[in-house]
Write a protein that holds these residues in place. Structure first.
Motif, PDB file in Angstrom:
ATOM      1  N   PHE A  14       7.353  -2.021 -11.030  1.00 46.13           N
ATOM      2  CA  PHE A  14       6.739  -2.535 -11.218  1.00 46.13           C
ATOM      3  C   PHE A  14       4.939  -2.469 -10.783  1.00 46.13           C
ATOM      4  N   VAL A  15       5.058  -2.536  -9.887  1.00 41.36           N
ATOM      5  CA  VAL A  15       4.113  -2.552  -8.654  1.00 41.36           C
ATOM      6  C   VAL A  15       3.650  -0.915  -8.719  1.00 41.36           C
ATOM      7  N   ARG A  16       4.818  -0.055  -8.235  1.00 37.94           N
ATOM      8  CA  ARG A  16       4.225   1.082  -7.833  1.00 37.94           C
ATOM      9  C   ARG A  16       3.997   1.982  -9.155  1.00 37.94           C
ATOM     10  N   HIS A  17       4.777   1.397 -10.577  1.00 42.43           N
ATOM     11  CA  HIS A  17       4.391   2.383 -11.601  1.00 42.43           C
ATOM     12  C   HIS A  17       2.944   1.560 -12.517  1.00 42.43           C
ATOM     13  N   LEU A  40       6.809  -7.489  -1.747  1.00 43.60           N
ATOM     14  CA  LEU A  40       5.831  -7.070  -2.250  1.00 43.60           C
ATOM     15  C   LEU A  40       4.586  -7.179  -0.754  1.00 43.60           C
ATOM     16  N   ARG A  41       5.082  -7.496   0.195  1.00 46.38           N
ATOM     17  CA  ARG A  41       4.651  -7.246   2.100  1.00 46.38           C
ATOM     18  C   ARG A  41       4.477  -6.121   2.235  1.00 46.38           C
ATOM     19  N   GLN A  42       5.512  -5.446   2.042  1.00 41.51           N
ATOM     20  CA  GLN A  42       5.787  -4.180   2.514  1.00 41.51           C
ATOM     21  C   GLN A  42       4.846  -2.933   2.302  1.00 41.51           C
ATOM     22  N   LEU A  43       4.923  -3.415   0.647  1.00 38.43           N
ATOM     23  CA  LEU A  43       4.068  -2.666  -0.761  1.00 38.43           C
ATOM     24  C   LEU A  43       2.278  -2.195  -0.103  1.00 38.43           C
TER      25      LEU A  43
END
Length: 317
Positions: A14-17, A40-43
Motif C-alpha cells: 500500500f505504501v510503496r504503490h 511502517l517504521r522501517q519504511l
C-alpha cells in the motif's frame, strides 16, 4: 490519510504503490498487534515520507477522527489536497499521474469523489505471492456505487469529514463532490476467508465494547451475523473450502489486475492466515479485557456496577 488495524499483509505494498502519487502519508493506527507498525517504521527509515499516530480506544467517533486527520494534513503539512485512503485501497489512474488529474480540476472544485473497484480473492490466487494487488486479479464488473472523497487543503476548521470519508460538511452544508472518472481506488477488503473472519470477529467485539449507543446506531452491523455463525456453528465457515478460497464467479467478476507501482517488498513476511486470525482475535480480546480491568481500577462507579452484576442471582429452572 489512513486508518489502520492489523494490516501487515498489505501495508507495505500500500505504501510503496501510493507513495508514487502522494507527497506524505499520515497513519492513525487503531491498536495493531501484528507487524504493521514495525513495517511502517522501517519504511519511514528507508526514506518514505510518512507519520504514524495511534489510538487504542474502542469507539466510533469517525467524524471527529476523520476531521482531526484532515486538520493534521492541513495545519502540519499545508496539503494542497487531502486524500483519504484505507490501507486496502490502491490509487489507479487511466490518464496521467494523480497530481496531474488534481491540478487539472477547476479551482471551484473543492473536492472530488473517486469510485472504489472491489477485487475478490479466489482459488486461482497464487498464495505464495506476497504483493496483494498482484496476487488478486479478479474484480467486480461495473461500478460498486461506493466512492471516496479527495478534498483540497486550506479549509481549516470550516470543514468536517463524514464517516467513511465519502463526503463532508463545509460551512454547514455538504461539500460539492463532482466525480473524477480518470481516477479509481482498487479495493482489496477481503484477502482470504480467514482474513474475513479476522475482520468481523474484531469488528463485532469492538461494537459490543463500545456500548449500546454503537449497537443501537447499527455500527458495523454486517459483522453481526457472520460473527454469530462462527461463534455458534464454526464448522460452517472453518471447513467450507468455498468460503475460505472461493471459485471465480464469471457472472460478476472480470480478470483485470492493476498496474502495481511499488516494486518488491522488503519487510512483509508471509504468514499462515488461519493462525494469524486466531492470534489477532485473542490479542484483541485480551486488549478489551485489560481495558475492562482498568475501568474497574480507575472508576469507583464501574467497580460498583461490576460488583452488582457479580451479586445477581437469577433463577433459571
Amino acid at each position: 490519510m489512513t486508518r489502520s488495524l492489523n494490516e501487515d499483509d498489505i501495508v507495505e505494498a500500500f505504501v510503496r504503490h501510493n507513495a508514487a502519487s502522494l507527497h506524505h502519508m499520515v497513519f492513525l493506527d487503531n491498536g495493531s498487534t501484528d507487524a504493521t507498525l514495525d513495517i511502517l517504521r522501517q519504511l519511514q527509515a528507508e526514506g518514505i515520507s510518512l507519520s504514524v499516530f495511534q489510538t487504542i480506544a474502542a469507539g466510533f467517533d469517525e467524524v471527529a477522527v476523520n476531521t482531526w486527520l484532515y486538520r493534521m494534513a492541513d495545519q502540519m503539512h499545508r496539503a494542497d489536497w487531502v486524500v483519504f485512503l484505507d490501507a486496502d485501497e490502491f490509487i489507479t489512474t487511466t490518464s496521467g499521474p494523480l497530481l496531474e488529474r488534481l491540478n487539472a480540476r477547476s479551482a471551484q472544485d473543492l473536492a472530488i469523489t473517486v469510485p472504489l473497484v472491489h477485487y475478490f480473492d479466489t482459488v486461482e490466487d497464487d498464495a505464495a505471492e506476497p504483493i496483494v494487488p498482484i496476487r488478486m486479479r479478479w474484480r467486480a464488473r461495473g461500478e460498486t456505487g461506493v466512492a471516496k472523497m479527495f478534498i483540497r487543503g486550506g479549509l481549516g476548521t470550516r470543514v468536517s469529514i463524514d464517516a467513511g470519508n465519502h463526503g463532508g460538511i463545509l460551512d454547514g452544508r455538504p461539500v460539492p463532490t463532482p466525480h473524477e472518472y480518470q481516477v479509481a481506488l482498487a479495493h482489496y477488503p477481503r484477502r482470504s476467508g480467514w482474513h474475513d473472519m479476522q475482520k468481523y470477529v474484531i469488528g463485532w467485539l469492538k461494537v459490543l465494547a463500545a456500548g449500546q449507543a454503537a449497537i443501537g446506531a447499527d455500527r458495523s452491523s454486517h459483522y453481526r451475523s457472520p460473527f454469530q455463525t462462527l461463534r455458534d456453528k464454526p464448522s460452517e465457515l472453518v471447513f467450507n473450502t468455498g468460503y475460505i478460497a472461493p471459485p471465480v464467479d464469471h457472472a460478476i467478476a472480470i480478470l483485470a489486475p492493476i498496474t502495481y507501482l511499488g516494486g518488491d517488498l522488503r519487510y512483509t513476511a508471509v504468514s499462515d492466515p488461519g493462525m494469524k486470525t486466531l492470534s489477532l482475535a485473542l490479542h484483541y480480546a485480551e486488549q478489551l479485557a485489560r481495558q475492562h480491568g482498568a475501568l474497574q481500577d480507575r472508576s469507583p462507579e464501574a467497580k460498583q456496577l461490576v460488583n452488582r452484576w457479580n451479586a445477581e442471582r437469577k433463577f433459571l429452572f
